[in-house]
Design a protein around this motif. Structure first.
Motif, short mmCIF file in Angstrom:
data_model
loop_
_atom_site.label_atom_id
_atom_site.label_comp_id
_atom_site.label_asym_id
_atom_site.label_seq_id
_atom_site.Cartn_x
_atom_site.Cartn_y
_atom_site.Cartn_z
N LEU A 32 58.75 -24.96 -19.43
CA LEU A 32 58.13 -25.19 -18.12
C LEU A 32 56.77 -24.50 -18.01
CD1 LEU A 32 61.22 -24.88 -15.78
CD2 LEU A 32 59.96 -26.96 -16.36
N GLN A 33 56.70 -23.27 -18.46
CA GLN A 33 55.43 -22.53 -18.42
C GLN A 33 54.39 -23.20 -19.30
OE1 GLN A 33 54.54 -19.94 -16.45
NE2 GLN A 33 52.48 -20.11 -17.30
N ALA A 34 54.79 -23.60 -20.50
CA ALA A 34 53.85 -24.26 -21.41
C ALA A 34 53.32 -25.55 -20.79
CB ALA A 34 54.54 -24.56 -22.74
N GLN A 35 54.20 -26.34 -20.19
CA GLN A 35 53.74 -27.60 -19.59
C GLN A 35 52.79 -27.35 -18.44
OE1 GLN A 35 57.38 -29.83 -18.83
NE2 GLN A 35 57.08 -30.94 -20.74
N SER A 36 53.00 -26.27 -17.70
CA SER A 36 52.08 -25.95 -16.60
C SER A 36 50.69 -25.58 -17.13
CB SER A 36 52.64 -24.82 -15.73
OG SER A 36 52.48 -23.56 -16.36
N LEU A 37 50.63 -25.21 -18.41
CA LEU A 37 49.36 -24.86 -19.05
C LEU A 37 48.79 -26.01 -19.88
CD1 LEU A 37 50.36 -21.27 -20.21
CD2 LEU A 37 48.87 -21.87 -18.27
N GLY A 38 49.44 -27.18 -19.81
CA GLY A 38 48.97 -28.34 -20.55
C GLY A 38 49.45 -28.41 -21.99
N ILE A 89 54.78 -25.78 -30.62
CA ILE A 89 54.08 -25.64 -29.34
C ILE A 89 52.61 -25.98 -29.58
CG2 ILE A 89 53.44 -24.08 -27.46
CD1 ILE A 89 55.83 -22.33 -28.27
N GLY A 90 52.09 -26.88 -28.78
CA GLY A 90 50.68 -27.23 -28.95
C GLY A 90 50.26 -28.33 -27.99
N TYR A 91 49.08 -28.83 -28.23
CA TYR A 91 48.55 -29.91 -27.40
C TYR A 91 48.94 -31.24 -28.02
CZ TYR A 91 45.93 -26.16 -25.27
OH TYR A 91 45.60 -25.01 -24.61
#
Length: 110
Positions: free
Chosen positions: A32-38, A70-72
């Motif tokens: 969830l935190q990662a998605q909030s950061l894109g 984890i990445g873009y």
């Protein structure tokens, strides 16, 4: 990234039967935190546990649970044809009737 479960409590050396649940909850929050950061998070169970333990010198009282990318998000057009098809195909989920029960196991809530 590798998620790791601690199999025994330090204070009394008793088994931690919730270790995998705890790791899953932590990774849910990380996602969830990662998605909030894109960022995108992809958890994978298909990795070699013993090899991972050896490479990273993970003690016996811990167990690797998942490998995590984890990445873009990349460009789907850069994938080969098979992976593009897989990425763009429609997905289906198991029906809630198949795993949400009431009173007795197998007795669908719905």
């Amino acid at each position: 990234m590798i998620s790791v479960a601690k199999l025994y409590f330090e204070r009394n050396n008793k088994p931690n039967r919730h270790a995998f649940h705890d790791v899953g909850l932590a990774l849910g929050n990380l996602t969830l935190q990662a998605q909030s950061l894109g960022l995108f998070v992809h958890q994978m169970g298909g990795f070699e546990v013993e090899k991972t333990q050896a490479i990273y010198h993970i003690p016996d009282n811990f167990e690797p649970v998942a490998a995590i990318a984890i990445g873009y998000q990349g460009d789907v057009n850069q994938l080969d044809a098979d992976l593009q098809k897989r990425q763009l195909s429609s997905r289906s989920r198991k029906s809630l009737e198949d795993f949400v029960f009431t009173n007795d196991w197998g007795h669908s809530y719905f």
